[in-house]
Design a protein around this motif. Structure first.
Motif, PDB file in Angstrom:
ATOM      1  N   LEU A 259       0.742  -1.348  -0.017  1.00  0.00           N
ATOM      2  CA  LEU A 259      -0.074  -0.020  -0.059  1.00  0.00           C
ATOM      3  C   LEU A 259       0.876   1.115  -0.111  1.00  0.00           C
ATOM      4  O   LEU A 259       0.404   2.204  -0.713  1.00  0.00           O
ATOM      5  CB  LEU A 259      -0.955   0.167   1.382  1.00  0.00           C
ATOM      6  N   GLY A 260       2.214   1.244   0.731  1.00  0.00           N
ATOM      7  CA  GLY A 260       2.862   2.443   0.880  1.00  0.00           C
ATOM      8  C   GLY A 260       3.605   2.741  -0.443  1.00  0.00           C
ATOM      9  O   GLY A 260       3.609   3.924  -1.006  1.00  0.00           O
ATOM     10  N   CYS A 359      -6.353   5.092   5.449  1.00  0.00           N
ATOM     11  CA  CYS A 359      -5.538   5.326   6.322  1.00  0.00           C
ATOM     12  C   CYS A 359      -5.978   5.170   7.832  1.00  0.00           C
ATOM     13  O   CYS A 359      -5.492   4.661   8.508  1.00  0.00           O
ATOM     14  CB  CYS A 359      -4.778   6.743   6.436  1.00  0.00           C
ATOM     15  N   ILE A 360      -7.269   5.772   8.085  1.00  0.00           N
ATOM     16  CA  ILE A 360      -7.836   5.448   9.318  1.00  0.00           C
ATOM     17  C   ILE A 360      -8.175   4.134   9.574  1.00  0.00           C
ATOM     18  O   ILE A 360      -7.823   3.431  10.872  1.00  0.00           O
ATOM     19  CB  ILE A 360      -9.341   6.220   9.363  1.00  0.00           C
ATOM     20  N   ALA A 361      -8.485   3.374   8.405  1.00  0.00           N
ATOM     21  CA  ALA A 361      -8.946   1.727   8.846  1.00  0.00           C
ATOM     22  C   ALA A 361      -7.628   0.932   9.040  1.00  0.00           C
ATOM     23  O   ALA A 361      -7.557   0.136   9.650  1.00  0.00           O
ATOM     24  CB  ALA A 361      -9.540   1.210   7.318  1.00  0.00           C
ATOM     25  N   VAL A 362      -6.574   1.376   8.272  1.00  0.00           N
ATOM     26  CA  VAL A 362      -5.232   0.785   8.426  1.00  0.00           C
ATOM     27  C   VAL A 362      -4.680   0.804   9.921  1.00  0.00           C
ATOM     28  O   VAL A 362      -4.305  -0.028  10.342  1.00  0.00           O
ATOM     29  CB  VAL A 362      -4.237   1.168   7.230  1.00  0.00           C
ATOM     30  N   PHE A 363      -4.791   2.145  10.199  1.00  0.00           N
ATOM     31  CA  PHE A 363      -4.128   2.586  11.559  1.00  0.00           C
ATOM     32  C   PHE A 363      -5.026   1.940  12.614  1.00  0.00           C
ATOM     33  O   PHE A 363      -4.105   1.359  13.632  1.00  0.00           O
ATOM     34  CB  PHE A 363      -4.250   4.033  11.491  1.00  0.00           C
ATOM     35  N   ALA A 364      -6.117   1.833  12.583  1.00  0.00           N
ATOM     36  CA  ALA A 364      -7.091   1.126  13.571  1.00  0.00           C
ATOM     37  C   ALA A 364      -6.684  -0.497  13.519  1.00  0.00           C
ATOM     38  O   ALA A 364      -6.675  -0.957  14.653  1.00  0.00           O
ATOM     39  CB  ALA A 364      -8.488   1.508  13.257  1.00  0.00           C
ATOM     40  N   SER A 365      -6.605  -1.156  12.334  1.00  0.00           N
ATOM     41  CA  SER A 365      -6.417  -2.411  12.390  1.00  0.00           C
ATOM     42  C   SER A 365      -4.869  -2.583  12.884  1.00  0.00           C
ATOM     43  O   SER A 365      -4.762  -3.594  13.682  1.00  0.00           O
ATOM     44  CB  SER A 365      -6.385  -2.860  10.951  1.00  0.00           C
ATOM     45  N   GLY A 389       7.523   1.422   1.758  1.00  0.00           N
ATOM     46  CA  GLY A 389       6.910   1.308   0.319  1.00  0.00           C
ATOM     47  C   GLY A 389       6.658   2.802  -0.020  1.00  0.00           C
ATOM     48  O   GLY A 389       6.821   2.773  -1.418  1.00  0.00           O
ATOM     49  N   ARG A 390       6.537   3.733   0.497  1.00  0.00           N
ATOM     50  CA  ARG A 390       6.486   5.114  -0.101  1.00  0.00           C
ATOM     51  C   ARG A 390       7.621   5.606  -0.537  1.00  0.00           C
ATOM     52  O   ARG A 390       7.402   6.255  -1.850  1.00  0.00           O
ATOM     53  CB  ARG A 390       6.211   6.088   1.110  1.00  0.00           C
ATOM     54  N   ALA A 391       8.966   5.110  -0.085  1.00  0.00           N
ATOM     55  CA  ALA A 391      10.140   6.044  -0.610  1.00  0.00           C
ATOM     56  C   ALA A 391      10.329   5.030  -1.997  1.00  0.00           C
ATOM     57  O   ALA A 391      10.707   5.518  -3.021  1.00  0.00           O
ATOM     58  CB  ALA A 391      11.066   5.494   0.314  1.00  0.00           C
ATOM     59  N   ALA A 392       9.956   3.510  -1.732  1.00  0.00           N
ATOM     60  CA  ALA A 392      10.071   2.813  -3.362  1.00  0.00           C
ATOM     61  C   ALA A 392       9.285   3.461  -4.413  1.00  0.00           C
ATOM     62  O   ALA A 392       9.649   3.690  -5.572  1.00  0.00           O
ATOM     63  CB  ALA A 392       9.933   1.414  -2.681  1.00  0.00           C
ATOM     64  N   GLY A 393       7.934   3.849  -3.940  1.00  0.00           N
ATOM     65  CA  GLY A 393       7.225   4.233  -4.861  1.00  0.00           C
ATOM     66  C   GLY A 393       7.311   5.637  -5.441  1.00  0.00           C
ATOM     67  O   GLY A 393       7.639   5.867  -6.629  1.00  0.00           O
ATOM     68  N   ALA A 394       8.071   6.511  -4.610  1.00  0.00           N
ATOM     69  CA  ALA A 394       8.395   7.786  -5.064  1.00  0.00           C
ATOM     70  C   ALA A 394       9.678   7.660  -6.220  1.00  0.00           C
ATOM     71  O   ALA A 394       9.647   8.141  -7.237  1.00  0.00           O
ATOM     72  CB  ALA A 394       8.927   8.707  -3.937  1.00  0.00           C
ATOM     73  N   ILE A 416      -2.426  -2.141  -7.823  1.00  0.00           N
ATOM     74  CA  ILE A 416      -1.995  -2.327  -6.441  1.00  0.00           C
ATOM     75  C   ILE A 416      -3.146  -2.637  -5.464  1.00  0.00           C
ATOM     76  O   ILE A 416      -3.035  -3.541  -4.644  1.00  0.00           O
ATOM     77  CB  ILE A 416      -1.008  -1.176  -6.123  1.00  0.00           C
ATOM     78  N   PRO A 417      -4.019  -1.625  -5.340  1.00  0.00           N
ATOM     79  CA  PRO A 417      -5.189  -2.013  -4.460  1.00  0.00           C
ATOM     80  C   PRO A 417      -6.114  -3.281  -4.940  1.00  0.00           C
ATOM     81  O   PRO A 417      -6.580  -3.960  -3.982  1.00  0.00           O
ATOM     82  CB  PRO A 417      -6.094  -0.756  -4.578  1.00  0.00           C
ATOM     83  N   PHE A 418      -5.947  -3.611  -6.108  1.00  0.00           N
ATOM     84  CA  PHE A 418      -6.607  -4.816  -6.431  1.00  0.00           C
ATOM     85  C   PHE A 418      -6.024  -6.281  -5.864  1.00  0.00           C
ATOM     86  O   PHE A 418      -6.423  -6.952  -5.351  1.00  0.00           O
ATOM     87  CB  PHE A 418      -6.812  -4.959  -8.059  1.00  0.00           C
ATOM     88  N   ILE A 419      -4.567  -6.091  -5.869  1.00  0.00           N
ATOM     89  CA  ILE A 419      -4.055  -7.278  -5.059  1.00  0.00           C
ATOM     90  C   ILE A 419      -4.342  -7.316  -3.623  1.00  0.00           C
ATOM     91  O   ILE A 419      -4.269  -8.247  -3.012  1.00  0.00           O
ATOM     92  CB  ILE A 419      -2.442  -7.025  -5.366  1.00  0.00           C
ATOM     93  N   LEU A 420      -4.330  -6.075  -3.122  1.00  0.00           N
ATOM     94  CA  LEU A 420      -4.525  -5.968  -1.630  1.00  0.00           C
ATOM     95  C   LEU A 420      -5.830  -6.505  -1.302  1.00  0.00           C
ATOM     96  O   LEU A 420      -5.858  -6.994  -0.102  1.00  0.00           O
ATOM     97  CB  LEU A 420      -4.138  -4.457  -1.193  1.00  0.00           C
ATOM     98  N   ILE A 421      -6.568  -6.231  -2.007  1.00  0.00           N
ATOM     99  CA  ILE A 421      -7.991  -6.761  -1.840  1.00  0.00           C
ATOM    100  C   ILE A 421      -7.905  -8.129  -1.496  1.00  0.00           C
ATOM    101  O   ILE A 421      -8.688  -8.721  -0.315  1.00  0.00           O
ATOM    102  CB  ILE A 421      -9.184  -6.524  -2.828  1.00  0.00           C
TER     103      ILE A 421
END
Length: 458
Positions: A259-260, A359-365, A389-394, A416-421
């Protein structure tokens, strides 16, 4: 008059562990303090550079370097779990230290000479800002995991992330205006005053009753802090290993890193794409992104946490990821409409809102999976993976844009979000919680977790 003063003093004496309003206000303020320098370093600065002809590769390299310190969080967190000034709380002394460092490093960013033609100087100064931002974030998250009750975590994360988003947005729009009219240094110095003002919150509110407000004031360590404080590195890493190797924790680690990558790609892409491809000015981009971020932030504060509490963390994560896949995938195929300001603004608004909710759902999890014994280190591990992940994505954006057109870049991001589902369906929060609760009554040793027959998902 004395009665009013005493009532005010009593309100200020309330500690984070006992008062929900104090918790919400303090953590929201600390997250807003993180958002202010991020608005400048991640969006206003790249947009300003793009407006002045810097290449996508140069901008992507700058952003990726500034993101690197967030990967160091996993090295900082064990230090905070192992050492602290316990009479002031387990994490509060570190929060104060991190906030001071954030203020000073942000001021230092404004001292970079000739920033437009000094990318190396910007990299070094931006690196330091993000290092102390990450430091303050680790301490704040660790304190939040320890003092926020589980039933408040989703709501608190909504307020915290919404406040960070609003701080980032206001920093972006005000900072861009100040850069264009008064220069980069003046913009940074002006916004650093807001970061300095937030310092009052960790100073006047304590973690628990009876603790010291400041090192020279009366007070002592609470029994809860003494009980949960780890006294050896072996204990910390064995405890961390014990909880991280659980199935749900491992899956979340993989999911957060992936996700990052998406976050890093989109965050770096937006200013470059809108300015160099669509012909927007940096002021117009900043106004649009700030407005959409504020809308997303407010929705997250008042709706995001509620939805997660009501429908469940995994269910809402799945819904948000499905919507993101559709949003980015559809946008990739409507290239003939990219020139429409309405379409582009709608895309940014939908993305910013879904980003905040996700982000809210991920942090809560992530908080739900934490074991309080090593809460700061464990939660930081999740967030460090996200930032890696963010640094890699940038960095990846520069490579993708050099080799492919914008349509292919957007389609790549939509995968990416499809894989995460698929990945997150294997997370079972209830089963994980039962196992972690058993750790508190069993001796600390690395062992295979008990098999618990509970198929229900949260």
């Amino acid at each position: 008059m004395r009665g009013k003063f005493n009532r005010l003093k009593n309100r200020l004496d309330r500690n984070l562990s006992d008062n929900a309003v104090t918790r919400y206000v303090t953590f929201s303020a600390l997250y807003a303090a993180q958002g202010i320098p991020e608005g400048i370093t991640y969006f206003a600065l790249p947009a300003w550079l793009a407006m002045n002809g810097k290449s996508p590769m140069e901008i992507a390299a700058l952003v990726s370097v500034m993101l690197i310190p967030w990967s160091f969080k996993i090295l900082i967190a064990p230090l905070m779990d192992r050492f602290t000034f316990l009479s002031m709380g387990r994490k509060r002394p570190w929060v104060i230290f991190g906030q001071i460092g954030l203020i000073l490093s942000f001021l230092n960013l404004g001292l970079v000479p000739d920033p437009m033609n000094n990318l190396n100087g910007l990299m070094i100064a931006g690196f330091l800002v993000n290092f102390f931002g990450a430091f303050q974030d680790v301490a704040t998250d660790g304190m939040a995991v320890e003092v926020i009750p589980r039933k408040e975590q989703a709501r608190a994360n909504g307020l915290m992330w919404g406040s960070k988003t609003i701080g980032l947005s206001l920093s972006l729009i005000i900072g861009t205006w100040l850069i264009n009219n008064f220069g980069f240094s003046f913009a940074v110095f002006s916004l650093s005053l807001a970061v300095a003002g937030i310092m009052i919150f960790p100073i006047i509110f304590k973690e628990r009753a009876g603790e010291k407000l400041l090192p020279w004031t009366p007070g002592k360590a609470s029994l809860v802090s003494k009980k949960t404080q780890l006294k050896s590195w072996t204990h910390i890493f064995k405890s961390l290993y014990r909880v991280v190797i659980l199935k749900s924790s491992l899956i979340l680690c993989i999911g957060i890193f992936i996700l990052g990558i998406m976050y890093g790609l989109v965050d770096t892409l937006l200013p470059i794409f809108s300015i160099q491809e669509l012909g927007w000015t940096n002021s117009y981009f900043s106004n649009i992104l700030s407005t959409t971020n504020v809308i997303g932030g407010f929705l997250g504060m008042f709706i995001g946490g509620y939805l997660v509490d009501y429908f469940g963390k995994i269910k809402m994560l799945t819904i948000y990821l499905i919507l993101l896949t559709i949003l980015i995938g559809v946008f990739a195929f409507i290239t003939n409409l990219w020139s429409s300001a309405i379409i582009m603004i709608a895309f940014i608004l939908c993305y910013c809102t879904l980003y905040t909710f996700l982000c809210i759902a991920v942090f809560a999890s992530a908080m739900h999976l934490c074991w309080k014994t090593v809460a700061a280190t464990q939660f930081t591990l999740y967030m460090a993976l996200s930032n890696m992940g963010r640094a890699a994505g940038a960095s990846l954006l520069g490579i993708l844009k050099t080799s492919f057109n914008w349509e292919t870049v957007f389609l790549t991001i939509a995968v990416i979000p499809f894989i995460l589902i698929i990945i997150i369906q294997f997370i079972n929060l209830k089963r994980h919680r039962i196992i972690v609760n058993s750790f508190d009554v069993l001796p600390v040793k690395v062992s295979t977790p008990p098999i618990i027959k509970n198929k229900e998902y949260s």
